[in-house]
Design an enzyme around this catalytic site. Structure first.
Site, PDB file in Angstrom:
ATOM      1  N   ASP A  76      69.326  42.152  56.625  1.00  0.00           N
ATOM      2  CA  ASP A  76      68.930  41.023  55.789  1.00  0.00           C
ATOM      3  C   ASP A  76      68.239  39.941  56.608  1.00  0.00           C
ATOM      4  O   ASP A  76      67.208  39.372  56.192  1.00  0.00           O
ATOM      5  CB  ASP A  76      70.160  40.456  55.079  1.00  0.00           C
ATOM      6  CG  ASP A  76      69.803  39.751  53.784  1.00  0.00           C
ATOM      7  OD1 ASP A  76      68.669  39.923  53.314  1.00  0.00           O
ATOM      8  OD2 ASP A  76      70.664  39.031  53.247  1.00  0.00           O
ATOM      9  N   ASP A  92      73.733  41.104  47.846  1.00  0.00           N
ATOM     10  CA  ASP A  92      74.583  39.991  48.265  1.00  0.00           C
ATOM     11  C   ASP A  92      75.884  39.939  47.474  1.00  0.00           C
ATOM     12  O   ASP A  92      76.812  39.213  47.863  1.00  0.00           O
ATOM     13  CB  ASP A  92      73.827  38.668  48.085  1.00  0.00           C
ATOM     14  CG  ASP A  92      72.548  38.640  48.901  1.00  0.00           C
ATOM     15  OD1 ASP A  92      72.514  39.288  49.963  1.00  0.00           O
ATOM     16  OD2 ASP A  92      71.575  37.982  48.463  1.00  0.00           O
TER      17      ASP A  92
END
Length: 296
Positions: A63, A125
């Protein structure tokens, strides 16, 4: 089930037709996204905290790389992750993948009526830290810890998400949510395990393999069972009525009655002598003896 299937298909079709409508279509997208995340968390289960740690750390690096590093590698200078989440900026339709939860920002500016801004939260997420939260919930049930791991990890996830939105407001650019969620959830889970002195079981998942010890011995019976072997000496057999009901051995039945009486009177150490007078006072009836050459 048929009515539920029709309702789900109808919601999906309506969203597909009005997916670019910014006024209310985001509600349908969030409903579909939440249902998808719940199904994935119910289906996928990580067996150990070690697997959770490895997965979260790898996706943490992933990420951060695609949000902060890729702008230096692209010609436009835009983040690849942000482009995927918000859609291409040079497109007239601004088509985007429905892999995020969209929530309109609370803004009192008049410009928000024309171009409504949204806060986006990717499914990754939610799912990646959610796998750790689900593992903590299962470990709580196994060790019967009153859901302390689950509550602590959930609070840590909420705090990490709050820090993410604060960083988003301060930096005015897309943020990798796992940059804040992974440290919060992992450090909190490790702290709780260390505090409860269960880090070994929590790390290896050995709490899911507790077996109740099975004893291989059986308790002794309250009263010994009488022997059934007729070859044992009569001195070891129970006296009383049970002895009176037992048939005499074949070799003793072949002896004359007078010889048996004489032996019992003369030899007090013979097996017959020890059984001729029962301990409970019952009289033993002599059995009829068949003489050789005569008929009974």
């Amino acid at each position: 089930m048929l009515l539920l299937a029709v309702f789900c298909v109808a919601v999906t079709v309506v969203w597909g037709v009005f997916r670019n409508e910014d006024q209310w279509a985001w509600v349908l997208q969030d409903v579909l996204g939440i249902a998808f995340c719940l199904y994935m968390l119910k289906t996928i289960r990580l067996p150990t905290f070690k697997a959770c740690t490895l997965l979260l750390l790898v996706l943490f690096v992933y990420d951060v790389f695609f949000v902060f590093i890729t702008p230096f590698l692209t010609k436009s200078g835009n983040s690849i992750m942000v482009e995927v989440a918000t859609g291409p900026s040079n497109s007239s339709t601004h088509e985007k993948l429905p892999m995020v939860l969209k929530v309109p920002r609370l803004n009192t500016s008049p410009l928000s009526l024309c171009d409504r801004p949204f806060s986006l939260l990717g499914f990754g997420d939610i799912l990646v830290p959610g796998l750790l939260v689900a593992y903590c919930h299962r470990f709580d049930i196994q060790v019967q810890s009153s859901r302390i791991y689950f509550v602590a990890c959930t609070i840590a996830y909420g705090l990490g998400l709050l820090v993410t939105f604060v960083a988003l407001v301060l930096m005015q650019r897309g943020q990798p949510a796992l940059l804040y969620l992974v440290p919060c959830t992992l450090m909190t889970s490790c702290t709780v395990a260390l505090w409860r002195r269960e880090l070994g079981a929590f790390w290896t998942g050995s709490g899911f393999a507790k077996d109740v010890p099975q004893t291989s011995w059986a308790p002794a019976p309250t009263s010994p069972a009488p022997p059934t072997d007729s070859d044992d000496p009569l001195s070891q057999q129970p006296a009383g009525e049970d002895l009176a009901k037992r048939p005499l051995p074949a070799e003793e039945a072949a002896l004359p009655e007078e010889a048996g009486v004489a032996d019992s009177a003369g030899d007090h150490h013979s097996p017959m002598a020890s059984t001729s007078s029962p301990t409970n006072g019952d009289q033993v009836q002599p059995s009829s003896v068949v003489q050789p050459g005569t008929s009974a």
